[in-house]
Design an enzyme around this catalytic site. Structure first.
Site, PDB file in Angstrom:
ATOM      1  N   GLN A  98     -49.908 -22.075  74.203  1.00 31.36           N
ATOM      2  CA  GLN A  98     -49.999 -22.359  73.344  1.00 31.36           C
ATOM      3  C   GLN A  98     -48.580 -22.828  71.912  1.00 31.36           C
ATOM      4  O   GLN A  98     -48.542 -21.472  72.371  1.00 31.36           O
ATOM      5  CB  GLN A  98     -51.440 -21.732  71.561  1.00 31.36           C
ATOM      6  CG  GLN A  98     -51.372 -22.659  70.954  1.00 31.36           C
ATOM      7  CD  GLN A  98     -52.369 -22.178  70.231  1.00 31.36           C
ATOM      8  OE1 GLN A  98     -51.413 -20.606  69.402  1.00 31.36           O
ATOM      9  NE2 GLN A  98     -53.008 -22.246  69.669  1.00 31.36           N
ATOM     10  N   TYR A 173     -50.884 -24.471  59.885  1.00 31.49           N
ATOM     11  CA  TYR A 173     -49.628 -24.845  60.740  1.00 31.49           C
ATOM     12  C   TYR A 173     -48.906 -26.178  60.569  1.00 31.49           C
ATOM     13  O   TYR A 173     -49.390 -27.034  60.110  1.00 31.49           O
ATOM     14  CB  TYR A 173     -49.694 -24.294  61.815  1.00 31.49           C
ATOM     15  CG  TYR A 173     -49.617 -22.739  61.967  1.00 31.49           C
ATOM     16  CD1 TYR A 173     -49.134 -21.773  60.979  1.00 31.49           C
ATOM     17  CD2 TYR A 173     -51.301 -21.964  62.838  1.00 31.49           C
ATOM     18  CE1 TYR A 173     -49.798 -20.635  60.955  1.00 31.49           C
ATOM     19  CE2 TYR A 173     -51.509 -20.717  62.328  1.00 31.49           C
ATOM     20  CZ  TYR A 173     -50.790 -20.084  61.343  1.00 31.49           C
ATOM     21  OH  TYR A 173     -51.444 -18.692  61.057  1.00 31.49           O
ATOM     22  N   ARG A 220     -55.272 -28.086  69.606  1.00 33.13           N
ATOM     23  CA  ARG A 220     -55.788 -27.157  69.139  1.00 33.13           C
ATOM     24  C   ARG A 220     -55.999 -28.149  68.292  1.00 33.13           C
ATOM     25  O   ARG A 220     -55.379 -28.296  67.053  1.00 33.13           O
ATOM     26  CB  ARG A 220     -55.885 -25.709  69.250  1.00 33.13           C
ATOM     27  CG  ARG A 220     -56.877 -25.357  68.499  1.00 33.13           C
ATOM     28  CD  ARG A 220     -56.439 -23.662  68.496  1.00 33.13           C
ATOM     29  NE  ARG A 220     -57.919 -22.634  68.685  1.00 33.13           N
ATOM     30  CZ  ARG A 220     -58.109 -21.887  68.790  1.00 33.13           C
ATOM     31  NH1 ARG A 220     -57.751 -21.001  67.377  1.00 33.13           N
ATOM     32  NH2 ARG A 220     -59.259 -20.643  69.087  1.00 33.13           N
ATOM     33  N   GLY A 311     -62.763 -16.066  71.652  1.00 31.46           N
ATOM     34  CA  GLY A 311     -61.190 -14.837  71.333  1.00 31.46           C
ATOM     35  C   GLY A 311     -61.821 -13.783  70.807  1.00 31.46           C
ATOM     36  O   GLY A 311     -61.559 -13.139  71.628  1.00 31.46           O
ATOM     37  N   ARG A 312     -61.791 -13.237  70.653  1.00 37.37           N
ATOM     38  CA  ARG A 312     -62.493 -12.185  69.638  1.00 37.37           C
ATOM     39  C   ARG A 312     -63.332 -11.561  70.865  1.00 37.37           C
ATOM     40  O   ARG A 312     -62.846 -10.094  70.839  1.00 37.37           O
ATOM     41  CB  ARG A 312     -62.819 -12.095  68.179  1.00 37.37           C
ATOM     42  CG  ARG A 312     -62.017 -11.757  66.960  1.00 37.37           C
ATOM     43  CD  ARG A 312     -61.993 -12.195  65.965  1.00 37.37           C
ATOM     44  NE  ARG A 312     -63.100 -13.539  65.899  1.00 37.37           N
ATOM     45  CZ  ARG A 312     -64.353 -13.132  64.838  1.00 37.37           C
ATOM     46  NH1 ARG A 312     -64.965 -12.440  64.083  1.00 37.37           N
ATOM     47  NH2 ARG A 312     -64.436 -14.547  64.759  1.00 37.37           N
TER      48      ARG A 312
END
Length: 357
Positions: A98, A173, A220, A311-312
């Site tokens: 990424q 971002y 993403r 993810g987590r």
């Protein structure tokens, strides 16, 4: 309908299952943003994912404002990634980098330089001591340079052994800062109308496609709700054209991080846009955020998604795919160790058979 554990083709990447490992910032690189040896084991342990998407990896010093996150702009960084990608491939997995420019969220105490954004704005912070400063509005030369940096990082990723790249266009971002009217106040061809605000992303993705091929390029997005101070007054008006532009470019896949009203890591009342995006994006669509196994399978069954990124759960469950497949219990991650520097909370979570023993 496909099962979560059936294979799927993501552009040029054959994924063994539809459980993707979402990008997770972990902070185990050096102060100079060079990957470290401990990262070899971390990613190898999770090679059972259909596809690993790495933590955000900087495209330049100006854009890499997170301490101890890795980069892809120096030869030393590229060389340090090679044993990591090799370990994943030896374990039968696939991995993409990424690639990340933080824009106004790049802290000058980390980078040593003034951050860059679509407009001269300062990001908010959840504590009174705000480490962010007002970013400089990107000139046309700055925009061209940032696009060059993304293309060079994509080429570097393939040299480092990655199967492709995912552009980080989410979470407030740089790409997201151009897309949203809450952060983009420009009055030139990169601001104003939704079409103009999509331009930076469209040109940037096209540059990466030219550099490494559409089948190895993904992105993403986080289309609904506010993230790190980035928001839009009418997200449907900008993210549907953005998805259409990505479909026209024929990228490998699109991942959406979509918040819900009861999210465990951010929440919003803004409706999810994936049903509308699905109508215009014909490639593989990967959805992400707070999925249970049943919810994941339901979105595959309906045709809304082609895969689900977790993810987590991958932090504490290196063998997450097998645990989901067998209905085994999931281990709980230790949040204070998310961004620490050693193996604790990183490579010391046992796989199921080890834990049982």
């Amino acid at each position: 309908m496909p099962s979560l554990f059936d294979p799927v083709t993501l552009g040029d990447i054959p994924a063994a299952n539809r459980v993707l490992m979402a990008p997770l910032t972990r902070g185990r690189a050096t102060d100079g943003h060079v990957p470290t040896e401990i990262m070899i084991d971390y990613y190898r342990q999770r090679a059972g994912a259909g596809l690993i998407i790495t933590e955000g990896t900087g495209v330049s010093r100006q854009g890499m404002g997170w301490p101890n996150a890795p980069g892809l702009w120096t030869e030393e960084q590229i060389e340090a990634w090679k044993p990591i990608t090799a370990a994943v491939h030896e374990a039968g997995g696939h991995i993409v980098a990424q690639i990340w420019h933080m824009g106004r969220l790049a802290r000058p105490d980390v980078t040593g330089v003034t951050p860059l954004s679509s407009s001269a704005t300062r990001a908010p912070y959840h504590k009174p001591e705000n480490p962010y400063v007002e970013a400089q509005a990107a000139t046309l030369d700055d925009i061209a340079r940032a696009q060059d940096e993304y293309a060079e990082a994509a080429r570097a990723a393939l040299r480092a052994g990655f199967d492709g790249v995912q552009l980080h266009g989410a979470n407030g971002y740089l790409i997201d800062q151009f897309l949203r009217d809450g952060t983009n106040f420009r009055d030139d061809e990169y601001g104003g109308s939704p079409e103009n605000r999509v331009r930076f992303m469209r040109e940037l993705v096209a540059r990466v496609v030219d550099a490494i091929g559409a089948g190895r390029t993904s992105i993403r997005l986080s289309p609904n709700g506010e993230t790190q101070g980035a928001d839009d007054s009418n997200p449907l008006s900008v993210f549907i054209p953005a998805a259409q532009a990505l479909d026209d470019l024929g990228i490998a896949f699109l991942e959406l991080r979509e918040l819900g009203p009861d999210g465990t890591f951010g929440s919003t009342e803004v409706p999810k846009l994936s049903p509308e995006i699905r109508k215009v994006f014909s490639g593989p669509l990967i959805l992400n955020q707070d999925y249970t196994l049943a919810e994941a399978q339901a979105d595959l069954d309906s045709g809304l998604a082609d895969g689900i990124a977790f993810g987590r759960p991958f932090i504490a469950n290196p063998d997450l795919v097998e645990r989901l497949r067998t209905g085994a219990p999931l281990a709980k991650d230790d949040q204070p160790t998310w961004y620490s520097k050693g193996p604790e909370g990183y490579t010391d979570y046992p796989a199921l058979e080890t834990a049982a023993a």
